[in-house]
Design a protein around this motif. Structure first.
Motif, short mmCIF file in Angstrom:
data_model
loop_
_atom_site.label_atom_id
_atom_site.label_comp_id
_atom_site.label_asym_id
_atom_site.label_seq_id
_atom_site.Cartn_x
_atom_site.Cartn_y
_atom_site.Cartn_z
N UNK A 3 31.79 8.47 4.24
CA UNK A 3 32.32 7.33 3.49
C UNK A 3 33.78 7.08 3.83
N UNK A 4 34.57 8.15 3.94
CA UNK A 4 35.99 8.00 4.27
C UNK A 4 36.16 7.44 5.68
N UNK A 5 35.30 7.88 6.60
CA UNK A 5 35.38 7.39 7.98
C UNK A 5 35.07 5.91 8.06
N UNK A 11 37.42 3.88 0.18
CA UNK A 11 36.49 4.85 -0.40
C UNK A 11 37.17 5.63 -1.54
N UNK A 12 36.51 5.71 -2.70
CA UNK A 12 37.04 6.43 -3.86
C UNK A 12 36.17 7.66 -4.13
N UNK A 13 36.82 8.82 -4.37
CA UNK A 13 36.10 10.08 -4.56
C UNK A 13 36.60 10.79 -5.82
N UNK A 42 25.87 -0.26 1.19
CA UNK A 42 25.94 -1.47 2.03
C UNK A 42 26.77 -2.55 1.35
N UNK A 43 26.66 -2.65 0.05
CA UNK A 43 27.45 -3.66 -0.66
C UNK A 43 28.94 -3.35 -0.54
N UNK A 44 29.28 -2.05 -0.51
CA UNK A 44 30.69 -1.66 -0.33
C UNK A 44 31.18 -2.06 1.06
N UNK A 45 30.33 -1.86 2.05
CA UNK A 45 30.72 -2.19 3.42
C UNK A 45 30.96 -3.68 3.55
#
Length: 403
Positions: A3-5, A11-13, A42-45
């Protein structure tokens, strides 16, 4: 990490280093039970890319786009394993991405012929082609900097144009011909040969793509009523490259068969590759000359005032005669050389079969067949050449005086 890449700073963790450091495994299990995503949604992307397309930092953005591209490519490949269609979620995300100009565009020509510098840094997937077909469309369309091209199914799913339309390649071909046809010295000849080879292959593929790798199965055009006019379009345009003489030839003047005897008026050009050979044929290269081809060469020589091309003329006339005999026909319109180095229709030239007139022929200005071709077997019958002995009639022009 994934996710970070892919999403970088977006990206939130959970704070696993401090807040949730104690009993971290229990917390991770808890987060999973909450259905917290373990990889980029996918929605985040989609939202991430929407934000990136508005940023000004081109190089930084370019790298991020490429990371997203690689992630999507792998995601589609996973979805398609054993399936015929991708998931609805992925399909919807890709449709949204197709509406975003997020594909980085090549800015420098490199070895691409007639490359047209783009006026944008990024373009929509449907506007972009991969470098594999760059030599086919460099002056007409965008080329992405992404080098790892996905296979056809993935490329189609992502909205990329995998196959350039014939019209696009034809227009680019015309640009290349206009740029290089009149150049005496070509700076990067290797690039020209490479680019032309790819264009000839494209024209030669047509519908015959059975032996082509799956990635390239649609590089050639599909023949139809709209694409079968290549010969009409290019037959009289110098467009077949002659590597030895470093020039272009009209396809109508180029043959597969050895026509050494017609040089420099016609040329034999062959290739070691089947597809390039097919490309030559698609453009109009002929298998072998016909009587009309030979007659045209004689006409061109006549109009050029180079009637001294004795060897070419003799061989061309001989081939015409041999072909007419084979076809069991005759043609009196064929141009033949005369003793005074003119090329005239055979039916108006006489064969020298009356030696008793030899001393008077010059003063009579009668066109006599040149000795360079008079010995060709059956030339008189095949070309309808009249006999001088049978054509000249001697008679008194006034009554004789009485002695």
């Amino acid at each position: 990490k994934l996710a970070r890449t892919v999403l970088a700073d977006e990206a939130q963790f959970p704070d696993m280093k401090t807040t949730y450091a104690v009993k971290s495994k229990t917390w991770l299990s808890f987060f999973r039970n909450l259905e917290m995503a373990t990889e980029p949604r996918l929605s985040d992307i989609v939202e991430y890319l929407r934000k990136l397309v508005t940023e000004d930092s081109c190089e930084h953005t370019r790298d991020r786009f490429e990371t997203v591209f690689e992630f999507l490519k792998e995601r589609i490949e996973t979805d398609l394993q054993g399936e015929t269609d991708i998931s609805d979620e992925l399909s919807e995300a890709l449709e949204e991405l197709a509406e975003l100009p997020w594909i980085p565009i090549r800015q420098n020509a490199g070895d691409l012929l007639c490359f047209k510098s783009p006026d944008v840094d990024f373009a929509y997937p449907g506007e972009v082609y991969f470098p594999r077909v760059g030599q086919l469309i460099a002056s007409q369309a965008y080329i992405t900097v992404f080098k790892q091209e996905p296979n056809k199914r993935i490329s189609t799913a992502m909205g990329f144009a995998s196959k350039p339309p014939l019209t696009l390649v034809i227009n680019h071909f015309k640009e290349v011909l206009a740029a290089f046809s009149n150049q005496i010295t070509i700076a990067n000849e290797a690039a020209l040969v490479k680019g032309l080879g790819q264009i000839y292959r494209f024209f030669g593929e047509g519908e015959d793509t059975a032996d082509i790798d799956a990635l390239e199965e649609d590089v050639g055009y599909q023949d139809s009523d709209n694409t079968s006019n290549l010969k009409t379009m290019f037959a009289q345009v110098p467009c077949i490259w002659d590597q030895e003489n470093r020039c272009f030839w009209k396809p109508d003047h180029v043959f597969m068969e050895n026509v050494w005897y017609m040089e420099p008026w016609r040329r034999t050009i062959r290739a070691n590759e089947k597809l390039i050979e097919s490309g030559y044929e698609a453009l109009g290269r002929k298998e072998q000359p016909t009587v009309d081809d030979w007659k045209q060469v004689l006409q061109e020589i006549s109009e050029s005032d180079k009637a001294s091309e004795e060897m070419v003329i003799r061989e061309v006339v001989r081939h015409i005669v041999d072909e007419l005999i084979r076809l069991d026909t005759a043609d009196g319109e064929v141009l033949v050389p005369t003793r005074n180095d003119k090329l005239l229709p055979a039916k108006g030239v006489f064969i020298a079969d009356a030696p008793w007139y030899e001393s008077r022929l010059d003063s009579w200005d009668i066109p006599i067949l040149s000795s360079s071709v008079s010995g060709i077997f059956e030339i008189q019958n095949a070309l309808k050449i009249p006999s001088l002995a049978e054509s000249v009639i001697e008679r008194l022009i006034k009554d004789p005086l009485e002695s």
